[in-house]
Design a protein around this motif. Structure first.
Motif, PDB file in Angstrom:
ATOM      1  N   ASP A 123      -2.016   0.813  -0.172  1.00  0.00           N
ATOM      2  CA  ASP A 123      -2.361  -0.310  -1.285  1.00  0.00           C
ATOM      3  C   ASP A 123      -1.717  -0.252  -2.359  1.00  0.00           C
ATOM      4  O   ASP A 123      -1.340  -1.150  -3.093  1.00  0.00           O
ATOM      5  CB  ASP A 123      -3.790  -0.553  -0.773  1.00  0.00           C
ATOM      6  CG  ASP A 123      -4.264  -0.935   0.523  1.00  0.00           C
ATOM      7  OD1 ASP A 123      -3.326  -1.262   1.343  1.00  0.00           O
ATOM      8  OD2 ASP A 123      -5.435  -0.568   0.841  1.00  0.00           O
ATOM      9  N   VAL A 124      -1.855   1.133  -3.109  1.00  0.00           N
ATOM     10  CA  VAL A 124      -1.502   1.293  -4.388  1.00  0.00           C
ATOM     11  C   VAL A 124      -0.199   1.056  -4.630  1.00  0.00           C
ATOM     12  O   VAL A 124       0.321   0.366  -5.562  1.00  0.00           O
ATOM     13  CB  VAL A 124      -2.138   2.440  -4.860  1.00  0.00           C
ATOM     14  CG1 VAL A 124      -1.639   2.810  -6.302  1.00  0.00           C
ATOM     15  CG2 VAL A 124      -3.765   2.607  -4.681  1.00  0.00           C
ATOM     16  N   VAL A 125       0.745   1.574  -3.848  1.00  0.00           N
ATOM     17  CA  VAL A 125       2.048   1.624  -4.299  1.00  0.00           C
ATOM     18  C   VAL A 125       2.704   0.315  -3.898  1.00  0.00           C
ATOM     19  O   VAL A 125       3.804  -0.291  -4.691  1.00  0.00           O
ATOM     20  CB  VAL A 125       2.772   2.665  -3.239  1.00  0.00           C
ATOM     21  CG1 VAL A 125       2.427   4.247  -3.633  1.00  0.00           C
ATOM     22  CG2 VAL A 125       2.621   2.263  -1.863  1.00  0.00           C
ATOM     23  N   VAL A 126       2.297  -0.398  -3.047  1.00  0.00           N
ATOM     24  CA  VAL A 126       2.391  -2.021  -2.782  1.00  0.00           C
ATOM     25  C   VAL A 126       1.975  -2.784  -3.859  1.00  0.00           C
ATOM     26  O   VAL A 126       2.951  -3.561  -4.524  1.00  0.00           O
ATOM     27  CB  VAL A 126       2.125  -2.418  -1.319  1.00  0.00           C
ATOM     28  CG1 VAL A 126       2.386  -3.973  -1.278  1.00  0.00           C
ATOM     29  CG2 VAL A 126       2.526  -1.830  -0.153  1.00  0.00           C
TER      30      VAL A 126
ATOM     31  N   HIS B 173       6.304  -0.369  -5.588  1.00  0.00           N
ATOM     32  CA  HIS B 173       6.848   0.861  -5.104  1.00  0.00           C
ATOM     33  C   HIS B 173       6.983   0.983  -3.760  1.00  0.00           C
ATOM     34  O   HIS B 173       6.272   1.873  -3.181  1.00  0.00           O
ATOM     35  CB  HIS B 173       6.173   2.155  -5.709  1.00  0.00           C
ATOM     36  CG  HIS B 173       6.429   1.931  -7.208  1.00  0.00           C
ATOM     37  ND1 HIS B 173       7.230   1.606  -8.084  1.00  0.00           N
ATOM     38  CD2 HIS B 173       5.247   2.470  -8.144  1.00  0.00           C
ATOM     39  CE1 HIS B 173       6.805   1.639  -9.382  1.00  0.00           C
ATOM     40  NE2 HIS B 173       5.693   2.176  -9.351  1.00  0.00           N
ATOM     41  N   GLU B 174       7.206  -0.040  -2.914  1.00  0.00           N
ATOM     42  CA  GLU B 174       6.938  -0.096  -1.482  1.00  0.00           C
ATOM     43  C   GLU B 174       7.805   0.863  -0.889  1.00  0.00           C
ATOM     44  O   GLU B 174       7.551   1.488   0.380  1.00  0.00           O
ATOM     45  CB  GLU B 174       7.692  -1.691  -1.085  1.00  0.00           C
ATOM     46  CG  GLU B 174       6.751  -2.644  -1.473  1.00  0.00           C
ATOM     47  CD  GLU B 174       6.920  -3.294  -2.556  1.00  0.00           C
ATOM     48  OE1 GLU B 174       7.796  -2.724  -3.366  1.00  0.00           O
ATOM     49  OE2 GLU B 174       6.452  -4.498  -3.072  1.00  0.00           O
ATOM     50  N   PHE B 175       8.955   1.550  -1.385  1.00  0.00           N
ATOM     51  CA  PHE B 175       9.439   2.572  -0.651  1.00  0.00           C
ATOM     52  C   PHE B 175       8.650   3.835  -0.768  1.00  0.00           C
ATOM     53  O   PHE B 175       8.989   4.680   0.092  1.00  0.00           O
ATOM     54  CB  PHE B 175      10.821   2.677  -1.694  1.00  0.00           C
ATOM     55  CG  PHE B 175      10.538   3.131  -3.200  1.00  0.00           C
ATOM     56  CD1 PHE B 175      10.210   4.506  -3.522  1.00  0.00           C
ATOM     57  CD2 PHE B 175      10.569   1.970  -4.019  1.00  0.00           C
ATOM     58  CE1 PHE B 175      10.046   4.958  -5.045  1.00  0.00           C
ATOM     59  CE2 PHE B 175      10.512   2.484  -5.495  1.00  0.00           C
ATOM     60  CZ  PHE B 175      10.046   3.719  -5.799  1.00  0.00           C
ATOM     61  N   LEU B 176       7.634   3.795  -1.337  1.00  0.00           N
ATOM     62  CA  LEU B 176       6.822   5.169  -1.287  1.00  0.00           C
ATOM     63  C   LEU B 176       5.872   5.028  -0.016  1.00  0.00           C
ATOM     64  O   LEU B 176       5.221   6.001   0.297  1.00  0.00           O
ATOM     65  CB  LEU B 176       5.861   5.432  -2.440  1.00  0.00           C
ATOM     66  CG  LEU B 176       6.858   5.717  -3.984  1.00  0.00           C
ATOM     67  CD1 LEU B 176       5.942   5.866  -5.326  1.00  0.00           C
ATOM     68  CD2 LEU B 176       7.455   7.067  -3.637  1.00  0.00           C
ATOM     69  N   LEU B 177       5.896   4.211   0.629  1.00  0.00           N
ATOM     70  CA  LEU B 177       5.116   3.766   1.967  1.00  0.00           C
ATOM     71  C   LEU B 177       5.847   4.844   2.764  1.00  0.00           C
ATOM     72  O   LEU B 177       4.960   5.367   3.628  1.00  0.00           O
ATOM     73  CB  LEU B 177       5.333   2.412   2.367  1.00  0.00           C
ATOM     74  CG  LEU B 177       4.530   1.549   1.814  1.00  0.00           C
ATOM     75  CD1 LEU B 177       4.958   0.039   2.255  1.00  0.00           C
ATOM     76  CD2 LEU B 177       2.951   1.464   2.060  1.00  0.00           C
ATOM     77  N   ARG B 178       7.285   5.169   2.722  1.00  0.00           N
ATOM     78  CA  ARG B 178       7.943   5.942   3.741  1.00  0.00           C
ATOM     79  C   ARG B 178       8.214   7.213   3.109  1.00  0.00           C
ATOM     80  O   ARG B 178       8.422   7.985   3.865  1.00  0.00           O
ATOM     81  CB  ARG B 178       9.034   5.248   4.375  1.00  0.00           C
ATOM     82  CG  ARG B 178       9.689   6.147   5.538  1.00  0.00           C
ATOM     83  CD  ARG B 178      10.758   5.184   6.067  1.00  0.00           C
ATOM     84  NE  ARG B 178      11.941   4.666   5.236  1.00  0.00           N
ATOM     85  CZ  ARG B 178      11.872   3.385   4.943  1.00  0.00           C
ATOM     86  NH1 ARG B 178      11.145   2.623   4.982  1.00  0.00           N
ATOM     87  NH2 ARG B 178      12.906   3.430   3.921  1.00  0.00           N
ATOM     88  N   ASN B 179       8.535   7.268   1.893  1.00  0.00           N
ATOM     89  CA  ASN B 179       8.858   8.416   1.125  1.00  0.00           C
ATOM     90  C   ASN B 179       7.805   9.103   0.300  1.00  0.00           C
ATOM     91  O   ASN B 179       7.112   8.447  -0.162  1.00  0.00           O
ATOM     92  CB  ASN B 179      10.198   8.050   0.285  1.00  0.00           C
ATOM     93  CG  ASN B 179      11.475   7.611   1.199  1.00  0.00           C
ATOM     94  OD1 ASN B 179      12.070   8.363   1.854  1.00  0.00           O
ATOM     95  ND2 ASN B 179      11.478   6.242   1.215  1.00  0.00           N
ATOM     96  N   ASP B 180       8.202  10.335  -0.148  1.00  0.00           N
ATOM     97  CA  ASP B 180       7.295  10.892  -0.910  1.00  0.00           C
ATOM     98  C   ASP B 180       7.995  10.920  -2.550  1.00  0.00           C
ATOM     99  O   ASP B 180       8.969  10.137  -2.566  1.00  0.00           O
ATOM    100  CB  ASP B 180       7.049  12.372  -0.444  1.00  0.00           C
ATOM    101  CG  ASP B 180       8.299  13.008  -0.322  1.00  0.00           C
ATOM    102  OD1 ASP B 180       9.278  12.938  -0.838  1.00  0.00           O
ATOM    103  OD2 ASP B 180       8.318  14.326   0.348  1.00  0.00           O
TER     104      ASP B 180
END
Length: 320
Positions: free
Chosen positions: A263-266, A270-277
């Motif tokens: 929820d925070v990254v969206v 920073h939606e790309f951090l849903l999949r990446n570190d």
């Protein structure tokens, strides 16, 4: 090679709190019934090396599509080959299909459509890894502060873990296994030699594979995070420097869940951090700070030089 599983009582299969590792051990023969021996070999490897470390701790009755998606994206981000990911997902599908048959699950959450498009998308992103980096230290500080704010207990350690991971270009599993003895304060380097993994009994540490063992230089921001912890651990070199709130090992899923990471990254864009570190962030910032290609190659764990060159700024030329 055949996986040997301990025998379990017949009542265990009725428990919705049984972990995936335990359930797989109990119902392995039924789930794999009918497979050819040639197929069993990659399936067993996928189960042991990828499914169990990623999902073995999750109660099989509470397994969700989100859990499976998270594991699948981690396998893709770790750059496993297409066939490797396919076999790992296939063995998970068979075990969870058995759980559906046993009445533990209503539907199989591992039956995911379109994941190969995600794989191809990740392949394209690897050609431009700089696009996966946070834009600047201010964005990192905002992310860390927001994650602490969203955690139930406001644990400041979550923010420190996120900052340190970004500054060093490492993985959360490696930061979890960091001990005081791994830091050389004379040269301010970190000897990355182990990481935290899931086993059926919980979290443990194991040695990094050869290509991931490396010395990572610590920039001033990372040193500041370590100084107080190293001072407190002078007489105890085995002390873990970053822990979860109760003082034990943490895992990537635990950190993401405790801080409402998705929820925070969206929310912060920073939606790309849903999949990446945060590893691309650290390597990109190191390249921007002037680290040479050979040094960046060592810090990244010696992947191909072409892959490392993609972290260099556009005007850096072929060799720094």
């Amino acid at each position: 090679m055949t996986i040997a599983f301990p025998a379990r009582s017949s009542r265990a299969v009725d428990s919705r709190t049984m972990s995936l590792a335990e359930y797989g051990g109990y119902r392995w023969a039924a789930a794999m019934h009918g497979l050819e021996p040639l197929t069993m070999c990659p399936y067993e490897a996928g189960w042991r090396l990828r499914v169990l470390p990623s999902l073995g701790h999750v109660p099989v009755g509470k397994m969700t599509r989100r859990d499976v998606n998270r594991a699948l994206h981690c396998w893709i981000a770790d750059e496993y080959g297409l066939s490797t990911v396919k076999n790992s997902l296939a063995v998970l599908v068979r075990v969870l299909e058995q759980a559906v048959h046993d009445g533990i699950l209503d539907a199989n959450p591992a039956r995911i459509a379109g994941w190969q498009r995600e794989y191809q998308r990740a392949q394209r992103e690897r050609t431009t890894p700089r696009s996966l980096a946070l834009p600047d230290p201010a964005a990192l500080d905002l992310l860390a502060a927001r994650l602490v704010q969203q955690s139930s207990d406001g644990y400041q350690g979550w923010g420190d873990i996120v900052r340190f991971t970004a500054w060093t270009g490492t993985r959360f599993s490696e930061v979890s296994a960091l001990r005081a003895q791994d830091i050389d304060p004379a040269t301010w380097t970190w000897n990355v030699s182990r990481h935290t993994v899931f086993v059926p009994d919980g979290l443990t540490e194991c040695a990094c594979r050869n290509r991931h063992r490396r010395a990572v230089p610590l920039r001033p921001a990372a040193r500041m995070l370590l100084a107080r912890r190293l001072q407190a651990a002078r007489q105890a070199p085995q002390t873990r420097l970053f822990t979860e709130p109760s003082g034990g090992r943490f895992s990537t899923p635990l950190l993401r869940e405790a801080t409402n990471w998705d929820d925070v990254v969206v929310e912060l864009g920073h939606e790309f951090l849903l999949r990446n570190d945060l590893r691309p962030t650290g390597l990109t910032w190191m390249a921007d700070a002037g680290m040479s290609l050979s040094e960046l190659h060592d810090v990244a764990g010696r992947p191909s030089l072409d892959e490392v060159r993609r972290y260099l700024p556009p005007n850096a030329g072929s060799v720094r």
